[in-house]
Scaffold this active site. Structure first.
Site, PDB file in Angstrom:
ATOM      1  CB  CYS A   2      56.520  52.786  66.573  1.00 22.27           C
ATOM      2  SG  CYS A   2      55.591  51.494  67.387  1.00 22.27           S
ATOM      3  NE  ARG A  30      61.184  53.420  62.671  1.00 24.63           N
ATOM      4  CZ  ARG A  30      62.462  53.115  62.737  1.00 24.63           C
ATOM      5  NH1 ARG A  30      63.241  53.305  61.703  1.00 24.63           N
ATOM      6  NH2 ARG A  30      62.984  52.624  63.840  1.00 24.63           N
ATOM      7  CD1 TRP A  77      53.504  46.430  62.377  1.00 28.11           C
ATOM      8  CD2 TRP A  77      54.512  45.702  64.241  1.00 28.11           C
ATOM      9  NE1 TRP A  77      53.566  45.063  62.317  1.00 28.11           N
ATOM     10  CE2 TRP A  77      54.183  44.584  63.443  1.00 28.11           C
ATOM     11  CE3 TRP A  77      55.154  45.477  65.449  1.00 28.11           C
ATOM     12  CZ2 TRP A  77      54.463  43.275  63.813  1.00 28.11           C
ATOM     13  CZ3 TRP A  77      55.445  44.166  65.832  1.00 28.11           C
ATOM     14  CH2 TRP A  77      55.105  43.088  65.011  1.00 28.11           C
ATOM     15  CD  GLU A 486      62.400  36.458  48.884  1.00 29.93           C
ATOM     16  OE1 GLU A 486      62.533  36.131  50.062  1.00 29.93           O
ATOM     17  OE2 GLU A 486      61.999  37.597  48.552  1.00 29.93           O
ATOM     18  CE  LYS A 490      59.087  38.385  48.951  1.00 31.66           C
ATOM     19  NZ  LYS A 490      60.036  39.331  49.379  1.00 31.66           N
ATOM     20  CG  HIS A 509      62.676  12.514  54.336  1.00 25.95           C
ATOM     21  ND1 HIS A 509      63.072  11.213  54.571  1.00 25.95           N
ATOM     22  CD2 HIS A 509      63.464  12.952  53.325  1.00 25.95           C
ATOM     23  CE1 HIS A 509      64.066  10.893  53.752  1.00 25.95           C
ATOM     24  NE2 HIS A 509      64.319  11.942  52.980  1.00 25.95           N
ATOM     25  CE  LYS A 608      60.801  47.816  52.101  1.00 26.22           C
ATOM     26  NZ  LYS A 608      60.732  46.567  51.321  1.00 26.22           N
TER      27      LYS A 608
HETATM   28  O1  M6R Z   1      65.345  45.534  56.002  1.00 23.78           O
HETATM   29  P1  M6R Z   1      65.693  44.090  56.139  1.00 23.78           P
HETATM   30  O2  M6R Z   1      66.245  43.513  54.889  1.00 23.78           O
HETATM   31  O3  M6R Z   1      66.587  43.808  57.310  1.00 23.78           O
HETATM   32  O4  M6R Z   1      64.310  43.365  56.420  1.00 23.78           O
HETATM   33  C1  M6R Z   1      64.254  42.013  56.754  1.00 23.78           C
HETATM   34  C2  M6R Z   1      62.838  41.504  56.664  1.00 23.78           C
HETATM   35  O5  M6R Z   1      62.021  42.133  57.591  1.00 23.78           O
HETATM   36  C3  M6R Z   1      62.238  41.710  55.270  1.00 23.78           C
HETATM   37  O6  M6R Z   1      63.050  41.156  54.285  1.00 23.78           O
HETATM   38  C4  M6R Z   1      60.838  41.075  55.173  1.00 23.78           C
HETATM   39  O7  M6R Z   1      60.940  39.686  55.302  1.00 23.78           O
HETATM   40  C5  M6R Z   1      60.173  41.488  53.869  1.00 23.78           C
HETATM   41  N1  M6R Z   1      58.901  42.073  54.158  1.00 23.78           N
HETATM   42  C6  M6R Z   1      59.962  40.365  52.924  1.00 23.78           C
HETATM   43  O8  M6R Z   1      59.359  40.772  51.736  1.00 23.78           O
END
Ligand code: M6R
Length: 613
Positions: A2, A30, A77, A486, A490, A509, A608
């Site tokens: 938060c 946050r 959050w 990755e 996304k 498998h 974020k």
């Molecule tokens: O700020 P950070 O790189 O430590 O964040 C890690 C993850 O929370 C962040 O990469 C998250 O998986 C993204 N939303 C992915 O797009």
């Protein structure tokens, strides 16, 4: 997870409400499921809470023409309790004398709540936070500092809190344990701010200090006093803010995510800037504080990260082992923090975090630090917690990444870690000529990425075509395996569809049982070494009626005979292919999400920066 913001000043013209709302906007990364503000005016506590974005709170306070002399505010959050108005912060004691906002998790809240309920306390919300304010009220006789000390002693878990109390008209109380809380103050103008993130203060004039380990702050416009949990006054160091460059506007793009995808030729370039020596075929880092001797002695590397940064870590581990020949392990920070790891004398830890605030990564870093490890942070945000915990920080210099879905930070992490690998390899066995060849390939990346971006309309068509699928496999081998992880992250994050990244050879498998005409397979074919093997895996999918889209090298035209669609990328060496292939996959996910009409920059249930466990 938060964001907390607070303001106390002495000038009539400053409106703490406007200041706090602006502060909250900078903290919205946050969490953004509800927000609230409380403060004091004429001896009374007034508050407003709203569900949804900060904008809703701003509309509400301006409609009500809310005026306060001192204010604390919060963007939430949800951890405990749904994102409702009642569960939104601030929370109050039964007599509405105290208002409190919290970031963190109180692990023993149930036990405390049961105890307080037995004593007759009425709880309004489902949050863990509410126990803090009732405990404070329970312990408060006439001294807030003492009540706070006793409250902190009872609480287990992580916290950053800000409090206003009716009996203290022009001050804020705050405390922090594990979660960040910065205080910014200006002696000349007699004003003080409180924020989960110093960057949200956006003011280079302020003196900044940080609360740690159960420290308590008593914040007045002209005086900041810090105490430890025993009530002993602390002397704190302060620093000034170096403000981040980069605009927080969409610059004509429909979403921040799209803008950030298109920034990548420039951000990759920026990650390399002033870090390459063409003449010696190596890299150098002005921000690296370790001696050459220390780096030459490293015989094991441990990478810690979460989410997208973890995927960058997987790629980096292969690079470091293959090119620099240093044994490298990658650990998921949230798992690692409880593992009692073995850290030998010559182990180097690399913690990767775009925000530098991810709670699990920070906790893992603290764990290895306690065991004596040396830590390099790879981070995008100056003044973040990771930069204070690490021995040395290498910055991505990618500029603010606003979209919750990480794009440009990922490719900057890969670029930076490729450079670091080159540097470590050149300190060991790698010849100048081989180093120079690698540098040449690195330097081609921005141009190569621009080529892909120019073909965005073709990827848009593919996104539209595949947007109806609810299930996806992203398959790859070697460097294309983390690329697949990755790519899948996304897609699920912004499109809310089921997407799994998988090593192509493992399909048979078990997961191959899932293949049918309703599951789309996206094959990431950017690894020349394993291309023939991947081709067989693609055949296996085709034989089971699975629709297939391949992202592939221009030379691999034979894929057209098997796949339903092929998107061609320019030729790139295996070790760097993750960068262009990830960018193609970012665009693919973006256009699918757009077609599905999701909230691309702020997907549901996310934030974020994940600042709780
Ligand atoms: O700020 P950070 O790189 O430590 O964040 C890690 C993850 O929370 C962040 O990469 C998250 O998986 C993204 N939303 C992915 O797009």
């Amino acid at each position: 997870m938060c964001g907390i913001f607070g303001y106390v000043g002495s000038s009539e013209k400053d409106n703490p409400v406007t200041i706090c709302i602006e502060g909250l906007k900078n903290l919205e990364y946050r969490g953004y499921d509800s927000a609230g503000i409380a403060g004091l005016i004429n001896g009374k506590i007034l508050a407003h809470k709203t569900v949804g974005r900060i904008q809703a709170l701003e509309d509400c306070v301006s409609k009500e023409n809310l005026k306060l002399q001192v204010a604390i505010a919060h963007t939430r959050w949800a951890t405990h309790g749904k994102p409702t108005k009642i569960n939104a912060h601030p929370h109050f004691d039964s007599e509405k004398k105290i208002a409190l906002v919290h970031n963190g998790i109180i692990e023993n809240f149930k036990k405390i709540k049961d105890r307080l309920v037995k004593e007759g306390v009425n709880f309004e919300s489902d949050t863990d936070t509410e126990v803090i304010v009732h405990l404070l009220s329970h312990y408060y006789e006439s001294d807030m500092l003492e009540a706070l000390q006793r409250t902190l002693e009872d609480l287990e878990g992580s916290l950053a809190i800000a409090i206003v109390h009716k009996d203290y008209p022009n001050q804020i109380f705050a405390a922090a344990r594990e979660n960040p809380l910065a205080i910014g103050f200006h002696k000349g103008t007699c004003e003080a701010y409180l924020s989960s993130d110093p960057n949200a203060l956006r003011n280079a004039e302020l003196d900044i200090l940080y609360l740690h380990n159960n420290e308590i702050a008593v914040i007045k416009p002209d005086e900041i006093d810090i105490f430890n949990i025993e009530g002993k006054k602390q002397v704190k160091e302060t620093e000034k803010l170096e403000l981040e460059e980069g605009s927080a506007t969409k610059d004509g793009y429909e979403h921040f995510m799209l803008k950030e995808i298109f920034q990548q030729p420039a951000t990759i370039q920026k990650a390399m800037e002033n870090r390459i020596s063409d003449a010696f075929g190596t890299a150098h880092f002005e921000d690296l504080t370790f001696s050459t001797h220390e780096l030459q002695s490293v015989n094991r590397i441990l990478i810690l990260a979460c989410g997208t940064s973890l995927h960058a870590g997987y790629v980096a581990a292969s690079l470091l082992e293959n090119i620099a020949r240093i044994p490298t392990e990658v650990e998921i920070a949230s798992e690692f923090r409880y593992a009692n790891p073995i850290i030998s004398e010559n182990t180097l830890v690399i913690a990767i975090s775009q925000s530098g605030e991810t709670a699990d990564t920070i906790a893992a870093v603290r764990e290895v630090k306690a065991k004596g490890a040396k830590i390099i942070g790879v981070c995008n945000v100056k003044h973040s917690t990771l930069t204070r915990e690490a021995d040395s920080t290498l910055f991505l210099k990618a500029g603010p990444e606003i979209s919750v879905c990480s794009t440009k930070a990922f490719t900057s992490q890969l670029t930076l870690l490729s450079l670091f690998t080159l540097f470590m390899a050149r300190l060991r066995h790698l010849s100048k000529e081989d180093g120079q060849d690698f540098v040449k390939e690195l330097r081609k990346l921005p141009m190569l990425v621009s080529d892909i971006l120019e073909q965005s309309s073709r990827i848009e068509e593919l996104g539209k075509k595949y947007s109806g699928f609810e299930h996806f496999f992203f398959l790859g081998r070697r460097y294309m395996y983390p690329t697949s992880l990755e790519a899948a992250l996304k897609l699920k994050e912004i499109s809310y569809v089921n997407a799994t990244g998988y090593p192509a050879g493992e399909l048979k498998h078990g997961p191959i049982a899932l293949i049918n005409e309703n599951l789309a397979t996206i094959a990431m074919c950017g690894n020349k070494q394993t291309f023939q093997k991947l081709l067989s895996n693609i055949e296996e999918v085709k034989a089971r009626n699975g629709p297939i889209l391949c992202f592939a090298n221009e030379e691999h035209t034979q894929l057209e005979e098997i796949a339903d669609d092929v998107f061609y990328l320019p030729e790139v060496m295996d070790t760097l292919a993750c960068i262009p292939y990830s960018i193609a996959a970012q665009l693919f996910s973006y256009y699918i999400a757009k077609e599905r009409g999701t909230d691309i920059d702020k997907p549901r249930n996310l934030a974020k920066s994940v600042t709780v466990e």
